[in-house]
Design a protein around this motif. Structure first.
Motif, PDB file in Angstrom:
ATOM      1  N   ARG A 166      23.419  39.851   2.965  1.00 18.56           N
ATOM      2  CA  ARG A 166      22.716  40.380   4.134  1.00 18.56           C
ATOM      3  C   ARG A 166      23.618  40.322   5.351  1.00 18.56           C
ATOM      4  O   ARG A 166      23.680  41.238   6.144  1.00 18.56           O
ATOM      5  N   GLN A 167      24.346  39.186   5.467  1.00 17.39           N
ATOM      6  CA  GLN A 167      25.252  39.055   6.594  1.00 17.39           C
ATOM      7  C   GLN A 167      26.275  40.167   6.560  1.00 17.39           C
ATOM      8  O   GLN A 167      26.577  40.794   7.552  1.00 17.39           O
ATOM      9  N   PRO A 178      22.860  35.948  -1.742  1.00 20.32           N
ATOM     10  CA  PRO A 178      22.172  37.017  -1.008  1.00 20.32           C
ATOM     11  C   PRO A 178      22.300  36.871   0.494  1.00 20.32           C
ATOM     12  O   PRO A 178      22.327  37.860   1.219  1.00 20.32           O
ATOM     13  N   ARG A 179      22.404  35.649   0.979  1.00 19.83           N
ATOM     14  CA  ARG A 179      22.547  35.444   2.420  1.00 19.83           C
ATOM     15  C   ARG A 179      23.814  36.113   2.911  1.00 19.83           C
ATOM     16  O   ARG A 179      23.815  36.844   3.890  1.00 19.83           O
ATOM     17  N   LEU A 214      26.020  43.080   5.268  1.00 19.51           N
ATOM     18  CA  LEU A 214      25.459  44.375   5.619  1.00 19.51           C
ATOM     19  C   LEU A 214      25.322  44.511   7.122  1.00 19.51           C
ATOM     20  O   LEU A 214      25.664  45.528   7.695  1.00 19.51           O
ATOM     21  N   THR A 215      24.779  43.455   7.763  1.00 18.26           N
ATOM     22  CA  THR A 215      24.611  43.567   9.206  1.00 18.26           C
ATOM     23  C   THR A 215      25.938  43.811   9.881  1.00 18.26           C
ATOM     24  O   THR A 215      26.051  44.649  10.754  1.00 18.26           O
TER      25      THR A 215
END
Lengths: 284, 344, 278
Positions: free
Chosen positions: A15-16, A11-12, A18-19
């Motif tokens: 998220r990375q 998940p990390r 996505l950013t």
């Protein structure tokens, strides 16, 4: 720069990812806006033209209501609500991802391949690099009409309805965006017939500006099951305006647009990836 | 056919490093659909690239040449992950280009001669700033590289000019800098000198040479221009009809296939075709005649001496065989290479 | 006996030849875009159905609108969709593009009449679009909705010249808009705006007879009304006798005015070019 070789795990990383996708989009889009700013007058003229066409569009509806009090039993106020909501959702969708239409042109002139040599997601690259603020014309007009419609319709405001308006606009924009991506992806298979998609992006946007129960069944089926555009404006409107459809639909459909939006996103990603894979296998 | 010589000790890096490009049996087949009549379609499979085994090691500077339609751009597209191979395997910098396109893109640089990678309407400096963020270059590296490129490629006066207003030579220098800002380990250059004036070509070549020597950047240079190869590359890979026709040093190739030269002589007066032993008159236009001779059978000085003995001349020039000639010779004249006398 | 020179029929043939050639070439050129044409037909048809259903809902409420029935309106909508491409409602920029690139200089030196040349080109293109983008949506709409084939033979006979006049008026307006490229830096917006105005005033957004009387009268007095609305209303059998003649007169009058204005503007542009040494 450990993300170089590491596959996308966890998940990390998600998220990375996505950013950076959003970052990349904003970066490329703002570069494009700055580029277009070099041609200020042209932009102003086009914005003006866009406002004009949208005004004329609504003039058409207004003219209809000089002849009749109701359209399919809906008043001008209620149709204006539909029109504004549909216009906002499709306008936002167009603003965000509308440039994906250029895929066929870019494939034909070889610049899509150049896009693929950059370390940026292909879809983000394509939509952001051709981003244009011109579409604000439609959004402005639709927002004005929608705002007025919210005021003049005797809406029985509850917290639920307030949320419903926001959800309608959010989910509707997502559905519209997904429609754009899916129809643009046609270019990966049928490079010359890509414009067929316009029947749904522009045609669809037009269709759901009106109460869909005036359409014959086959068109309603098209707008529900092929491209579920009725979930953008019509169905949420039934709830917000507190009216019933002559089509006797189950109530839960009125709140289903987020689910539909999620499904459309999945479909759109699937179709795009499939198309891109095909393009890279068969070339151009 | 593959030579392992690394060439001129003054200009090359002696230790070939690990393989940065490795292809095995690389093949790309396109299905062409052409219309035959009103509705029928005719399908034809075209092998754009057929079974290429190519190994390029770190620090090499390789010239990748071939006639149009030979499969050069298709190969490059497969190496950069734009196209997926129909068959065979390819690994670039240890990555699979198609599956790991973005990861690979961060570590390579690409310059297309015909298409710009810069932001057309914005000043050149803006392109560099944008690329810094796109490639996530840290401030120090960015500053260092930018300063070096501005200096070596003379970009200072161009920084505030919109790219669309730059001349081709200026733009190409900008493209080079842009492609190298992020310190790529491997650079693909697709026809970078096409259309450039002599001065710009020279600058580009000098820059690339320095880059390869000082940074050890591996360069794959696609070009039509033989002098690009001569100035820069020790190794030359010729691709024709989708296959590797030659892979080795330029000199070897020259001596094996560049057997014929042409002398262009301007006579004082028009006259009948010259008759010189060991030459063929290829063309006559007015007082100008083109004579072709085989270097292995006679020499330029012998031919010139013979011509001067026969007629008064005004001027003459000696033409080197061009790459297309040599490649053609490579194919239909492979017999020549094997049966003719050895290179002098 | 000395030859009398080429006969009149030959002279006419020779004079007309280049224009016929450019017309035919335009037709052929657009005939090659098969995929795009097909896609366009689908989109046109879709729009046709959407508008048709919406307007029909109005008829459901009020019966006839003016002298037109629901069937009339539906037929109108599909015919208007068919007229879209052939009247260049999406703004063709061919002339202004050539002005931008400077190729226009070559065109201006050709020994043919510049305006007639482009008119011939436009007619060739319109002929193709009439066949390929005009008829199919129309036919599909009529068949799917089970409508009767419109117009009596007499109506068709009156319809055709009105259509040709309408297409030519549309050309004349676009010609003027494109010529502004000689003076304006970016003419794309102008051409787009003209197309947008045409969409409204020619009856593509809503049939003119839906409009309130006074506004309708003004709109019908503009040249745009004669591009699509008037020809299609003739086809529906709604315009006879005095009204029919009035329509033709209006179309011809506007045509002369607009073509004349085009030639005047062109003359101005030529003189400016010469002064600039272009």
């Amino acid at each position: 720069m450990a993300d170089r070789a590491a596959p996308h795990l966890g998940p990390r990383a998600g998220r990375q990812a996505l950013t950076t996708t959003v970052e990349a989009y904003l970066l490329l889009a703002s570069a494009r806006v700055r580029s277009d700013w070099q041609y200020r007058t042209s932009f102003a003229v086009f914005l003006f033209a866009s406002l004009v066409i949208n005004v004329f569009d609504f003039v058409g509806i207004a003219v209809l209501f000089t002849k009749t009090e109701t359209l399919g039993d809906w008043s001008l106020d209620q149709v204006a609500f539909l029109y504004g909501a549909a216009g906002l959702c499709f306008g936002i969708g167009d603003l965000l991802v509308g440039s994906v239409e250029n895929l066929s042109t870019k494939i034909k002139d070889g610049s899509f391949d150049v896009l693929l040599t950059r370390p940026v997601n292909a879809l983000v690259n394509l939509t952001a690099s051709e981003f244009t603020l011109r579409r604000l014309g439609k959004i402005g007009q639709a927002a004005a009409i929608f705002a007025i419609a919210l005021a003049v319709n005797d809406i029985d405001w509850t917290p639920g309805r307030g949320v419903a308006v926001i959800v309608m606009l959010g989910a509707g924009s997502v559905i519209a965006s997904a429609t754009w991506v899916i129809t643009a992806s046609i270019a990966f298979w049928l490079i010359n017939t890509r414009e067929i998609g316009n029947a749904f992006t522009y045609g669809g946007g037009l269709a759901i500006s009106y109460p869909v129960h005036v359409f014959e069944q086959w068109l309603r089926v098209l707008l529900t099951f092929i491209f579920p555009l009725v979930f953008v404006s019509y169905l949420p409107a039934l709830y917000i305006l507190g009216i019933d459809s002559p089509l006797a639909l189950p109530d839960f459909l009125r709140w289903s647009s987020p689910v539909v939006a999620g499904a459309m996103v999945l479909v759109a990603t699937r179709v795009w990836r499939r198309g891109l894979r095909r393009y890279r296998s068969t070339g151009s | 056919m593959t030579s392992s010589r690394t060439g001129d000790p003054e200009t090359s890096i002696q230790q070939p490093g690990p393989a940065v490009i490795e292809t095995r049996g690389l093949t790309k087949v396109f299905t062409l659909r052409t219309r035959a009549g009103a509705l029928r379609r005719h399908r034809r499979d075209v092998e754009a690239v057929n079974d290429i085994d190519l190994v390029v090691r770190a620090g090499e500077m390789v010239g990748y040449i071939g006639p149009n339609g030979a499969g050069k751009s298709t190969t490059i597209k497969m190496l950069t992950g734009v196209l997926a191979p129909s068959n065979g395997s390819v690994r670039v910098l240890g990555l699979e280009p198609v599956r790991q396109r973005i990861a690979l893109a961060r570590r390579i640089g690409v310059v297309f001669g015909q298409r710009s990678q810069l932001w057309w309407d914005l000043p050149l400096a803006d392109s560099f700033a944008l690329l810094r963020t796109v490639y996530r270059i840290d401030a120090a590296t960015h500053r260092r590289n930018l300063d070096a490129f501005i200096d070596r490629l003379d970009l200072g006066p161009l920084l505030d000019t919109p790219v669309r207003q730059l001349s081709l030579g200026q733009r190409m220098r900008g493209e080079l800098a842009a492609a190298l800002l992020h310190d790529p380990e491997l650079v693909f250059l697709d026809e970078p000198t096409v259309g450039l004036d002599v001065v710009s070509k020279h600058e580009v070549r000098r820059f690339l040479g320095e880059l390869n020597r000082e940074q050890g950047t591996t360069v794959l240079l696609t070009t039509h221009d033989l002098s690009d190869i001569e100035h820069l590359c020790r190794r030359m890979v010729i691709i024709d009809n989708g296959t590797v026709a030659y892979d080795g040093p330029l000199d070897d190739f020259r001596s094996r296939y560049g057997t014929h030269r042409t002398i262009v002589v301007d006579l004082q007066e028009e006259g009948p075709p010259l008759d010189v032993a060991g030459t063929d008159v290829v063309d006559v236009v007015g007082a100008r005649q083109w004579l072709r001779f085989d270097r292995r059978l006679t020499s330029a000085s012998q031919v010139v001496t013979a011509i001067v003995a026969q007629r008064a001349i005004r001027d003459l020039a000696i033409e080197e065989p061009d790459i297309e000639d040599m490649v053609r010779r490579l194919y239909d004249g492979t017999a020549h290479a094997e049966t003719g006398p050895q290179a002098p | 006996m000395a030859p009398a020179g080429p006969s009149t029929p030959t002279r006419i043939r020779v004079a007309v030849a280049p224009y016929l050639a450019v017309s035919t070439r335009a037709f052929r050129q657009f005939a090659t875009y098969r995929g795009a044409t097909f896609a366009g037909v689908v989109t046109n048809t879709m729009f046709g159905f959407i508008y048709a259903f919406v307007f029909r809902a109005v008829h459901d409420e009020v019966g006839m609108v003016g002298r037109f029935t629901a069937t009339d309106t539906t037929t109108f909508v599909f015919a208007a969709q068919g007229f879209l491409l052939m009247t260049g409602a999406f703004g063709d920029r061919d002339i202004s593009d050539r002005i931008r690139t400077g190729d226009i200089a070559a065109d201006l030196y050709r020994p043919v009449d510049f305006q007639l040349w482009w008119l011939a080109h436009d007619h060739g293109k319109a002929a193709f679009h009439a066949l390929a983008r005009g008829i199919p949506p129309f036919a599909i709409g009529l068949v799917v909705l089970g409508l009767p084939f419109p117009g009596s033979p007499a109506a068709w006979l009156a319809f055709i010249p009105a259509t040709v006049l309408g297409v030519t008026i549309a050309f004349a307006i676009r010609f003027l808009a494109n010529l502004s490229g000689f003076w304006l830096l970016d003419v794309r917006g102008v051409v787009a705006l003209v197309g947008i105005v045409q969409l409204l005033l020619a009856g593509h957004i809503v049939p003119l007879y839906f409009m309130p009387d006074r506004i309708q009268a003004i709109v019908r007095a503009t040249p745009f009304a004669g591009i699509t609305a008037h020809p299609v209303e003739i086809l529906l059998g709604a315009r006879w006798g005095g009204e029919l003649l009035a329509i033709y007169a209006g179309q011809i009058a506007w045509l002369l005015i607009l073509l004349g204005a085009g030639r005047a503007l062109l003359g101005r542009a030529r003189r400016n070019l010469v002064i600039q040494g272009g």
